[in-house]
Design a protein around this motif. Structure first.
Motif, short mmCIF file in Angstrom:
data_model
loop_
_atom_site.label_atom_id
_atom_site.label_comp_id
_atom_site.label_asym_id
_atom_site.label_seq_id
_atom_site.Cartn_x
_atom_site.Cartn_y
_atom_site.Cartn_z
N SER A 35 -0.83 7.31 6.38
CA SER A 35 -1.38 7.90 7.60
C SER A 35 -2.04 6.87 8.51
O SER A 35 -1.81 6.86 9.71
CB SER A 35 -2.39 8.99 7.24
N TYR A 36 -2.84 5.96 7.92
CA TYR A 36 -3.51 5.03 8.83
C TYR A 36 -2.53 4.02 9.42
O TYR A 36 -2.71 3.53 10.53
CB TYR A 36 -4.76 4.41 8.19
N HIS A 37 -1.43 3.76 8.69
CA HIS A 37 -0.41 2.88 9.27
C HIS A 37 0.31 3.59 10.43
O HIS A 37 0.64 2.96 11.44
CB HIS A 37 0.60 2.47 8.20
N GLU A 45 -0.99 5.85 12.30
CA GLU A 45 -1.98 5.83 13.39
C GLU A 45 -1.94 4.50 14.13
O GLU A 45 -2.03 4.43 15.35
CB GLU A 45 -3.40 5.99 12.82
N TYR A 46 -1.82 3.42 13.34
CA TYR A 46 -1.78 2.08 13.94
C TYR A 46 -0.53 1.92 14.81
O TYR A 46 -0.60 1.40 15.93
CB TYR A 46 -1.82 1.03 12.82
N PHE A 99 2.09 12.98 13.50
CA PHE A 99 2.15 11.71 14.24
C PHE A 99 3.28 11.72 15.27
O PHE A 99 4.28 11.03 15.13
CB PHE A 99 2.30 10.54 13.25
N SER A 104 1.05 4.32 16.32
CA SER A 104 0.81 5.13 17.52
C SER A 104 -0.07 4.36 18.51
O SER A 104 0.20 4.31 19.71
CB SER A 104 0.10 6.44 17.15
N TRP A 105 -1.13 3.75 17.97
CA TRP A 105 -2.07 2.99 18.82
C TRP A 105 -1.32 1.87 19.55
O TRP A 105 -1.53 1.64 20.73
CB TRP A 105 -3.18 2.42 17.91
N GLU A 139 0.80 -1.23 0.00
CA GLU A 139 0.00 0.00 0.00
C GLU A 139 0.84 1.28 0.00
O GLU A 139 0.36 2.33 -0.39
CB GLU A 139 -0.94 0.00 1.22
N PRO A 143 -7.76 -6.94 11.67
CA PRO A 143 -7.83 -5.62 11.02
C PRO A 143 -7.27 -5.62 9.59
O PRO A 143 -7.60 -4.74 8.81
CB PRO A 143 -7.02 -4.71 11.94
N LYS A 172 -1.40 8.92 1.15
CA LYS A 172 -2.61 8.94 1.96
C LYS A 172 -2.66 7.66 2.83
O LYS A 172 -2.99 7.72 4.00
CB LYS A 172 -3.83 9.00 1.03
N ASN A 173 -2.29 6.54 2.22
CA ASN A 173 -2.31 5.26 2.94
C ASN A 173 -1.38 5.27 4.16
O ASN A 173 -1.67 4.63 5.17
CB ASN A 173 -1.88 4.11 2.02
#
Lengths: 222, 222
Positions: A138-140, A142-143, A184, A145-146, A105, B46, A135-136
């Motif tokens: 960013s959610y990685h 975030e993951y 992030f 960070s989580w 991705e 996920p 764009k992709n």
């Protein structure tokens, strides 16, 4: 001597360099323009891919996952995959997350458009593909960070293959200045901790002719 | 109870079904149209991919390589990855060969064009893509022949993850009648030996509504 056939901005080659560094195993790098399918290299590894580790004359190890598992079995100190099957399953799950999903991705489209097209003289990068990949990412992030909000490292108390894999991919993108660190902070703190490990220093010293890294790339306090 | 979320023609799901069968571990199949990204399934994994093994309520294992390594560690009888690091490195090398290279060059384009486009109503298959993939399969079948001329199974004396992975990919293509068996007698003899194992029988009994397998698909003496 141990030889690692690699390519600078290959995240999988970087992963093995860090693992060898963590385990304090000496090796020499052999730079491989793998897309040229050099005959002598294909004799070593018919898949023609980097990384390929020449562990000894008769032991040639291709594929970064196989290499990592081998090194962990033969040189278990320090442990980088955990000490029980459940922990190892989580390390391997995240390893697959970054080496397959993140790669597909994010790393692959960005490297193909920005780096390989230039090396192979295949025309101009497609900005739309780069836009989607950026764009992709960013959610990685975030993951990541989580995960690090709940755990010391990505999997748990111990630094593992999962951190090494994630940071190897991210370091390639960071070289191209494609990581939106400003959004992030938590992921960035984790990455600074990985970057400051001695095993990671050689990666930060890589410089590719004609392709400059941003100033913050090798800076630990960015 | 152990549950395996799978898709019939997913080679990675098939691999885990065979491994569970070889190790005589009971499980129930849950059919997952993974491309629909069902919310309850995303909570389990996920990454949203099959196979996902629910080993117990609190142990959810995604990614076929991670699942295989976990099962081998916790249920080591029979051994499917070999008993020393060099042998295991060769098993993992071939596992990567089939799960990454063969998948990219053969299984993925054929499944995408012939199966997923239909399920997802994404238009007609592109014959040019299928033609290239069917050309690619030949050199992989040659490689299998080359290996089994020198070894009892793909890696050596013992049946391993490498045979399971290769045969899982090939069985998906065979269901679609896309394996040119007539030109590869030696590879065919190896495949008949894999097919005749009890762990492989359930795969051969799969039938997909609206997509018929050729007569030889489940026939051991084809």
């Amino acid at each position: 001597m141990r030889y690692l056939h690699h390519f600078w901005l290959c995240p999988f080659s970087r992963k093995i360099r860090v693992i060898l560094g963590e385990k304090k195993l000496e090796f020499e790098l052999v730079f491989e323009k793998f897309w040229q399918r050099r005959e002598d290299f294909l004799k070593l590894n018919p898949a023609g891919q980097v990384p390929t580790l020449i562990e000894e004359k008769k032991l040639i190890l291709p594929d970064s996952t196989s290499i990592a598992e081998y090194l962990e079995e033969v040189y278990p100190d320090p442990k980088l995959i955990g000490s029980n099957p459940k922990y190892r399953a989580e390390v391997r799950r995240l390893l697959a997350w970054f080496d397959l999903k993140f790669f597909e991705e994010v790393t692959k489209p960005i490297l193909e458009e920005k780096v390989f097209k230039r090396f192979m003289a295949m025309g101009h990068p497609k900005t739309e593909i780069i836009r989607v990949a950026k764009k992709n990412i960013s959610y990685h992030l975030e993951y990541i960070s989580w995960l690090v909000e709940r755990r010391n490292w990505l999997v748990g108390d111990d630094f593992s293959f999962a951190d090494i894999s994630a940071a190897s991919h991210i370091s390639c993108l960071d070289y191209l200045d494609d990581v939106p660190w400003e959004d992030f902070e938590i992921a960035k703190t984790w990455y600074v901790r990985v970057k400051s490990r001695p095993s990671f220093r050689p990666l930060l010293n890589d410089r590719i002719l004609g392709l400059n890294a941003p100033k913050h790339y090798s800076n630990l306090d960015f």
